[in-house]
Write a protein that holds these residues in place. Sequence first.
Motif, PDB file in Angstrom:
ATOM      1  N   ILE A  38      -8.758  -2.911  -8.941  1.00 21.51           N
ATOM      2  CA  ILE A  38      -7.342  -2.394  -9.467  1.00 21.51           C
ATOM      3  C   ILE A  38      -6.169  -3.375  -8.924  1.00 21.51           C
ATOM      4  N   GLY A  39      -5.078  -3.799  -9.614  1.00 18.29           N
ATOM      5  CA  GLY A  39      -3.913  -4.486  -9.071  1.00 18.29           C
ATOM      6  C   GLY A  39      -2.896  -3.747  -8.358  1.00 18.29           C
ATOM      7  N   GLN A  40      -3.556  -3.078  -7.225  1.00 17.26           N
ATOM      8  CA  GLN A  40      -2.820  -2.266  -6.306  1.00 17.26           C
ATOM      9  C   GLN A  40      -2.448  -3.078  -5.014  1.00 17.26           C
ATOM     10  N   PRO A  41      -1.312  -3.757  -4.939  1.00 19.12           N
ATOM     11  CA  PRO A  41      -1.089  -5.119  -3.714  1.00 19.12           C
ATOM     12  C   PRO A  41      -1.258  -4.066  -2.423  1.00 19.12           C
ATOM     13  N   ASP A  42      -1.724  -4.783  -1.513  1.00 21.10           N
ATOM     14  CA  ASP A  42      -1.706  -4.305   0.011  1.00 21.10           C
ATOM     15  C   ASP A  42      -0.284  -4.522   0.545  1.00 21.10           C
ATOM     16  N   ILE A  43       0.572  -5.512  -0.076  1.00 21.99           N
ATOM     17  CA  ILE A  43       1.697  -5.979   0.239  1.00 21.99           C
ATOM     18  C   ILE A  43       2.734  -4.831   0.551  1.00 21.99           C
ATOM     19  N   LYS A  44       3.651  -5.040   1.777  1.00 21.20           N
ATOM     20  CA  LYS A  44       4.442  -3.830   1.899  1.00 21.20           C
ATOM     21  C   LYS A  44       5.480  -3.948   0.877  1.00 21.20           C
ATOM     22  N   THR A  45       5.789  -2.701   0.545  1.00 28.14           N
ATOM     23  CA  THR A  45       7.153  -2.499  -0.302  1.00 28.14           C
ATOM     24  C   THR A  45       8.296  -2.843   0.607  1.00 28.14           C
ATOM     25  N   PRO A  46       9.471  -3.580   0.201  1.00 29.56           N
ATOM     26  CA  PRO A  46      10.513  -4.078   0.911  1.00 29.56           C
ATOM     27  C   PRO A  46      11.335  -2.547   1.367  1.00 29.56           C
ATOM     28  N   GLU A  47      11.469  -2.683   2.551  1.00 25.56           N
ATOM     29  CA  GLU A  47      12.252  -1.539   3.457  1.00 25.56           C
ATOM     30  C   GLU A  47      13.365  -1.063   2.807  1.00 25.56           C
ATOM     31  N   VAL A  48      14.184  -2.200   2.129  1.00 28.81           N
ATOM     32  CA  VAL A  48      15.589  -1.922   1.439  1.00 28.81           C
ATOM     33  C   VAL A  48      15.221  -0.735   0.371  1.00 28.81           C
ATOM     34  N   GLN A 282      17.748  -6.107  -4.022  1.00 29.88           N
ATOM     35  CA  GLN A 282      18.620  -7.046  -2.480  1.00 29.88           C
ATOM     36  C   GLN A 282      17.500  -7.870  -1.905  1.00 29.88           C
ATOM     37  N   THR A 283      16.107  -7.569  -2.333  1.00 36.58           N
ATOM     38  CA  THR A 283      15.055  -8.120  -1.461  1.00 36.58           C
ATOM     39  C   THR A 283      15.090  -9.761  -1.390  1.00 36.58           C
ATOM     40  N   PRO A 284      15.227 -10.462  -0.255  1.00 37.48           N
ATOM     41  CA  PRO A 284      15.465 -11.866  -0.259  1.00 37.48           C
ATOM     42  C   PRO A 284      14.328 -12.748  -0.804  1.00 37.48           C
ATOM     43  N   GLN A 285      14.707 -13.952  -1.138  1.00 39.52           N
ATOM     44  CA  GLN A 285      13.808 -14.749  -1.867  1.00 39.52           C
ATOM     45  C   GLN A 285      12.522 -15.079  -0.689  1.00 39.52           C
ATOM     46  N   SER A 286      12.906 -14.931   0.511  1.00 40.53           N
ATOM     47  CA  SER A 286      11.996 -15.306   1.516  1.00 40.53           C
ATOM     48  C   SER A 286      10.623 -14.225   1.412  1.00 40.53           C
ATOM     49  N   TYR A 287      10.993 -13.010   1.095  1.00 40.19           N
ATOM     50  CA  TYR A 287       9.729 -12.076   0.723  1.00 40.19           C
ATOM     51  C   TYR A 287       8.860 -12.543  -0.173  1.00 40.19           C
TER      52      TYR A 287
END
Length: 396
Positions: A38-48, A282-287
């Motif tokens: 399943i395509g459930q990323p383990d990447i953290k959701t942006p704090e913002v 608002q998530t920065p490009q660096s993310y």
Amino acid sequence: MPKISAKGLNMPESPIRKLVPFAEEAHKQGKTVYYLNIGQPDIKTPEVALDAVKFHMLDILAYTRSEGSENYRIKIAEYYKRNDIEVTHNDIIVTTGGSEALLFAFGSIMDEDDEIIIPEPFYANYNGFSTASGVNVVPVISKIENNFALPPIEEFEKLITPKTKAILICNPGNPTGYLYSKEEIRQLAAVVKKHDLFLIADEVYREFVYDGISHFSILQEAGLEDHAIVIDSVSKRYSMCGARIGYLVSKNPEVIKTALKFAQARLSPPTLAQIASEAALQTPQSYFDDVKEEYVKRRNILIEGLEKIEGVKVAKPNGAFYCIAELPVKNSDDFARWLLESFHYNNNTVMVAPAAGFYSTPGVGLNQIRIAYVLNEESLKLCIKILEEALKVYRD
């Protein structure tokens, strides 16, 4: 006993989720199950995005407009502009996930027994959405031998009938990870203009393209304004699958006007999720740079590992975070179930998605699986080892 509808009986099971009971039973047996299905990323959701919900100032959790809040849609349009896609907020309807956007699109442009051409393998739920809408999928097969590139355009034209209303693509693709080139998009654009069809592009993985290649949206193609419908979502872009926020985007005012009626029938998209999704812009490009770098590492580990397993063939994806692997087995449904029920490597096993469910042509993809490389590098290495050892002992 009252009868279930024919539509309900014909509704396909999800190849991604149907093996969950077997995974749960494997857990009860003490096995560790690694989920590649399943395509459930383990990447953290942006704090913002999380903070926007955590610290909201609402006194009443009220409806928003059926098309989504105006402020959010204005900001979505600004996001598109940063990606060289010129639309206004009036070209956007916010939906409950990309899934609802697809259902709105199908309902707006197709009637019962109309046809939609889709290159396969394709996202399995396209079959479900088509069944729910009474629409017939007409597949055109792409092949692992050429990395699941767009089939020859002549193959599309052969399939067009008076009932054909649209062509649907996923770009970059789920389940293949294939990224359509600008030239391929332009070939499709020429066909839909010639035959007066719609071109629907599911572009939810737009941010995840690799190897220095750029994504080209159908909304960037001049002259396609009346034909193009884009399906989008925050689920994978910001690792916000549970927000269930997507959008339908089209410069065709009749499409938007019609889709809005479907949106009004379900009242409005979820308010708190819109707040989170608006903040996520608002998530920065660096993310995204960091996430892309991580996915490239994972992709390379997975593809290189699979290629070393005897009898395995794999297509190298240029986008999204999926790949299709062809295995030396007759039936990947049986193999996937066996992995959970009867096999373990040091008490570890894996859950994969049998790929036949990503085709609508019967008998195709039976020896293929879809793998989502959404686990960390060490977990992926272990999963490759599990598959390698499993294939040594599995017997059809």
